[in-house]
Write a protein that holds these residues in place. Structure first.
Motif, short mmCIF file in Angstrom:
data_model
loop_
_atom_site.label_atom_id
_atom_site.label_comp_id
_atom_site.label_asym_id
_atom_site.label_seq_id
_atom_site.Cartn_x
_atom_site.Cartn_y
_atom_site.Cartn_z
N LEU A 18 -1.25 -28.68 -4.36
CA LEU A 18 -1.14 -28.58 -5.76
C LEU A 18 -2.44 -29.15 -6.49
CD1 LEU A 18 1.64 -28.78 -7.46
CD2 LEU A 18 1.22 -31.04 -7.38
N GLY A 19 -2.58 -28.46 -7.58
CA GLY A 19 -4.08 -28.47 -8.35
C GLY A 19 -3.98 -29.59 -9.34
N THR A 20 -5.29 -29.90 -9.91
CA THR A 20 -5.49 -31.22 -10.53
C THR A 20 -5.38 -30.78 -12.13
OG1 THR A 20 -7.94 -30.26 -10.70
CG2 THR A 20 -7.21 -31.78 -8.94
N GLY A 21 -5.56 -31.69 -12.87
CA GLY A 21 -5.75 -31.53 -14.62
C GLY A 21 -4.23 -31.62 -14.98
N THR A 22 -3.37 -32.41 -14.26
CA THR A 22 -2.30 -32.66 -15.05
C THR A 22 -2.00 -34.22 -15.63
OG1 THR A 22 -1.09 -33.51 -12.96
CG2 THR A 22 -0.95 -31.21 -13.30
N PRO A 23 -1.51 -34.29 -16.74
CA PRO A 23 -1.48 -35.61 -17.25
C PRO A 23 -0.38 -36.54 -17.08
CG PRO A 23 -0.66 -34.22 -18.83
CD PRO A 23 -0.73 -33.30 -17.73
N VAL A 59 -0.70 -27.99 -18.47
CA VAL A 59 -1.45 -27.82 -19.51
C VAL A 59 -2.12 -26.62 -20.12
CG1 VAL A 59 -3.61 -29.15 -20.59
CG2 VAL A 59 -2.28 -30.40 -19.09
N PHE A 62 -2.87 -23.83 -18.03
CA PHE A 62 -3.01 -23.89 -16.43
C PHE A 62 -1.67 -24.67 -16.21
CE2 PHE A 62 -7.21 -23.04 -15.97
CZ PHE A 62 -7.81 -23.38 -17.36
N THR A 63 -1.08 -24.46 -14.77
CA THR A 63 -0.27 -25.34 -14.13
C THR A 63 -0.88 -25.42 -12.79
OG1 THR A 63 1.04 -23.67 -12.60
CG2 THR A 63 1.64 -23.93 -15.12
N PRO A 64 -0.39 -26.59 -11.94
CA PRO A 64 -1.23 -27.11 -10.78
C PRO A 64 -0.56 -26.19 -9.79
CG PRO A 64 0.55 -28.65 -11.21
CD PRO A 64 0.35 -27.70 -12.18
N VAL B 61 -6.24 -33.45 -23.81
CA VAL B 61 -6.01 -32.09 -23.52
C VAL B 61 -7.26 -31.47 -23.20
CG1 VAL B 61 -4.98 -29.93 -24.45
CG2 VAL B 61 -3.98 -32.16 -24.98
N LYS B 63 -10.02 -32.48 -21.89
CA LYS B 63 -10.28 -32.98 -20.65
C LYS B 63 -9.57 -32.43 -19.64
CE LYS B 63 -11.35 -37.67 -21.53
NZ LYS B 63 -11.08 -38.99 -21.29
N LEU B 64 -8.24 -32.24 -19.47
CA LEU B 64 -7.57 -31.94 -18.56
C LEU B 64 -7.83 -30.56 -18.32
CD1 LEU B 64 -4.25 -33.75 -19.36
CD2 LEU B 64 -5.59 -34.28 -17.60
N GLN B 65 -8.03 -29.63 -19.52
CA GLN B 65 -8.13 -28.34 -19.29
C GLN B 65 -9.27 -28.00 -18.53
OE1 GLN B 65 -7.84 -27.14 -23.59
NE2 GLN B 65 -5.88 -26.33 -23.26
N ILE B 67 -10.88 -30.03 -16.37
CA ILE B 67 -10.84 -30.44 -14.98
C ILE B 67 -9.88 -29.08 -14.30
CG2 ILE B 67 -9.50 -31.96 -13.43
CD1 ILE B 67 -9.90 -33.95 -15.52
N ALA B 68 -8.86 -28.72 -14.73
CA ALA B 68 -8.20 -27.77 -14.12
C ALA B 68 -8.96 -26.59 -14.03
CB ALA B 68 -6.78 -27.55 -15.00
N GLU B 71 -11.57 -26.70 -11.19
CA GLU B 71 -10.79 -26.43 -9.87
C GLU B 71 -10.46 -24.94 -9.67
OE1 GLU B 71 -6.94 -28.05 -9.15
OE2 GLU B 71 -7.75 -28.58 -6.95
N ARG B 72 -9.99 -24.19 -10.71
CA ARG B 72 -9.56 -22.93 -10.70
C ARG B 72 -10.76 -22.01 -10.05
NH1 ARG B 72 -6.27 -26.46 -11.26
NH2 ARG B 72 -4.32 -26.03 -12.33
N LYS B 86 -2.65 -17.66 -16.60
CA LYS B 86 -1.70 -17.05 -17.42
C LYS B 86 -1.67 -17.70 -18.73
CE LYS B 86 0.88 -15.46 -13.84
NZ LYS B 86 -0.47 -15.16 -13.21
#
Lengths: 305, 86
Positions: A18-23, A59, A62-64, B61, B63-65, B67-68, B71-72, B86
Motif C-alpha cells: 500500500l502506497g503513501t500520501g493518504t490523509p 488524493v 493518486f490512490t495507494p 492536499v 503535500k499529500l500529492q 508525497i504520493a 513514491e510513484r 490515472k
C-alpha cells in the motif's frame, strides 16, 4: 483443515504494497487492517470503494493501490463489483485479455454502507453468487462525516447523533449472521491487532471463489475518542474481552478462531475510549456497564453450549 | 436550481463542490462564486468544475500529492515499467 502459509508471525508478508500520501487519521484501525489485507491479496486486485472514510484513500490523481480503484455511491459498491466482474469475464471469454490477467474484485466499504444502505446491494450480489471479496472496515459509525451513529454503533456509545445520557440507545446489528444466512462461500471477522488471524482468513478468502465477506473492527481514534497510539491495544482488548469475536462461516458451520480463555472485563476496553466516558464520569453507570458485560457473557455462553 | 430555466436566463452553469462532510462555506466564497458565474456569462462559457478549499486544506492536499508522486516515481524507477497516473 487446509494448510496455511501463515503459521507464525515471521511468515507474514513483508511487502508493504500500500502506497503513501493518504490523509487518513493517525492511528486509523481501518487502514491498519487494509495494509495487512492488501499484502495478502496482492496486486492483481481491483478495489470497488463505496463513499466513506476510505474515500480519502484517493488524493486525486493518486490512490495507494498498485491496481485500479473504482469509487461508487455509498450504497452501490457491490453493484459496481458486479459490473467489473462481468467486464473481466467477458474480456477473458472473448480472448481480449488473457486468463492470467484476471483480477480479484474487492469491495471496500465502511459499516455505514455494509450494515445499512449497502445491505441491499450486498444481499443481491450474494443471491447472484457474485465472485467477489467484501471488506468492511467497521468503526461503528458514519466516520467520514463526523461519527454519526450507524446500524453498527454499539449500545451505550456516544456519537454525534447519540448525545443522550446513556449514549446510543440502539444495539449493534449482527451483520455476520445476516451475511451468513445467505450461505455465501465465506464470512469472517478480523481485526488489525491480530495479524496472524487476519492473514489466514484473507488467504482463505483469496484462494476460494464466490461471495467472500469480511468485517474488520476498526478502532477509530477520531470517532471513538482516544489517542492514536492506542489503536493496537484497544484492538487487542476488543478480542480479549470477547466484545469482538473472531470467527468464520464456511460450509454451513461457524468456527471461532480465537476463544479468549479467561475473558477480560469489558470495562478495560470501554474505559480507554472517550465515547464511553459517560459510563465512568461523573460517576460510574453500573447498570449500563453490567448490561454491556451481560450481553458479552450471554454471547459466549451461547458459543460454549 | 430555483433560477434555472427561468425566462431570459443565460445558458451557462458554473459548478462548485464544497461543504463536504459538514464544512462551512463562507460568505466570501459565495461572492466569489457569483463573480465567477458573472464572468462565465460574459465569456459565454463556464470554467471547469471547482473544488472549494481553504488555504490550509489546499496546502495539505498539495503535500499529500507530492508525497504520493515521489513514491510513484521511485517505484517506476525500481521496476522500470512505467506506472500510469490515472
Amino acid at each position: 483443515m487446509t494448510e496455511t502459509t501463515f503459521k507464525h508471525m515471521r511468515d507474514l508478508p513483508s511487502t508493504h504494497l500500500l502506497g503513501t500520501g493518504t490523509p487518513m487519521c493517525a492511528g486509523c484501525g481501518g487502514l491498519q487492517a487494509i495494509h495487512q489485507v492488501y499484502d495478502v491479496l496482492g496486486k492483481n486486485t481491483v478495489f470497488v470503494n463505496a463513499a466513506g472514510c476510505m474515500t480519502l484513500l484517493s488524493v486525486y490523481p493518486f490512490t495507494p493501490f498498485r491496481g485500479s480503484w473504482l469509487y461508487t455511491a455509498m450504497a452501490s459498491a457491490p453493484a459496481g463489483a458486479q459490473g467489473i466482474r462481468d467486464a473481466l469475464d467477458i474480456l477473458i471469454e472473448q480472448k481480449k485479455i488473457d486468463a492470467s490477467e484476471d483480477l480479484q474484485v474487492v469491495v471496500l466499504t465502511g459499516d455505514g454502507s455494509a450494515y445499512g444502505m449497502g445491505l441491499s446491494a450486498t444481499s443481491s450480489a450474494m443471491d447472484r453468487n457474485l465472485d467477489f471479496i467484501y471488506i468492511c472496515y467497521d468503526n461503528e459509525g458514519y466516520g467520514n462525516t463526523g461519527q454519526q451513529y450507524s446500524d453498527a454503533t454499539p449500545h451505550g456509545a456516544r456519537t454525534s447523533t447519540s448525545t443522550g445520557p446513556g449514549g446510543h440507545p440502539g444495539y449493534k446489528k449482527d451483520l455476520f449472521s445476516i451475511w451468513a444466512a445467505h450461505k455465501p462461500a465465506y464470512v469472517a471477522t478480523i481485526i488489525g491487532a491480530e495479524p496472524l488471524d487476519l492473514a489466514r482468513k484473507i488467504e482463505k478468502a483469496r484462494d476460494s471463489k464466490g461471495p467472500r465477506l469480511i468485517i474488520s473492527l476498526s478502532p477509530c481514534p477520531t470517532g471513538w475518542d482516544f489517542d492514536p497510539s492506542l489503536t493496537a491495544e484497544i484492538g487487542k482488548l476488543a478480542v480479549r474481552t470477547g466484545i469482538w469475536p473472531l470467527k468464520e462461516y464456511e460450509n454451513g458451520k461457524i468456527t471461532h478462531t480465537k476463544k479468549p480463555a479467561k475473558r477480560v472485563p469489558v470495562e478495560e476496553y470501554l474505559k480507554l475510549q472517550g465515547r464511553y466516558k459517560h459510563l465512568f464520569e461523573p460517576e460510574r453507570d453500573e447498570t449500563l456497564l453490567a448490561d454491556i458485560q451481560a450481553r458479552v457473557d450471554a454471547y459466549w455462553a451461547d458459543v460454549e453450549s | 436550481a430555483a433560477l434555472y430555466g427561468g425566462p431570459g436566463a443565460p445558458p451557462v452553469v458554473t459548478s462548485f463542490i464544497g461543504g463536504l462532510g459538514g464544512r462551512d462555506i463562507s460568505a466570501e466564497e459565495f461572492y466569489q462564486m457569483a463573480e465567477v458565474t458573472k464572468q462565465a456569462v460574459a465569456d459565454g462559457q463556464a470554467p471547469e468544475p471547482r473544488l472549494l478549499y481553504t488555504e490550509t486544506e489546499l496546502r495539505e492536499v498539495r503535500k499529500l500529492q507530492a508525497i504520493a508522486q515521489v513514491e510513484r516515481d521511485e517505484l517506476a524507477n525500481e521496476t522500470e515499467e512505467p506506472l500510469e497516473e490515472k
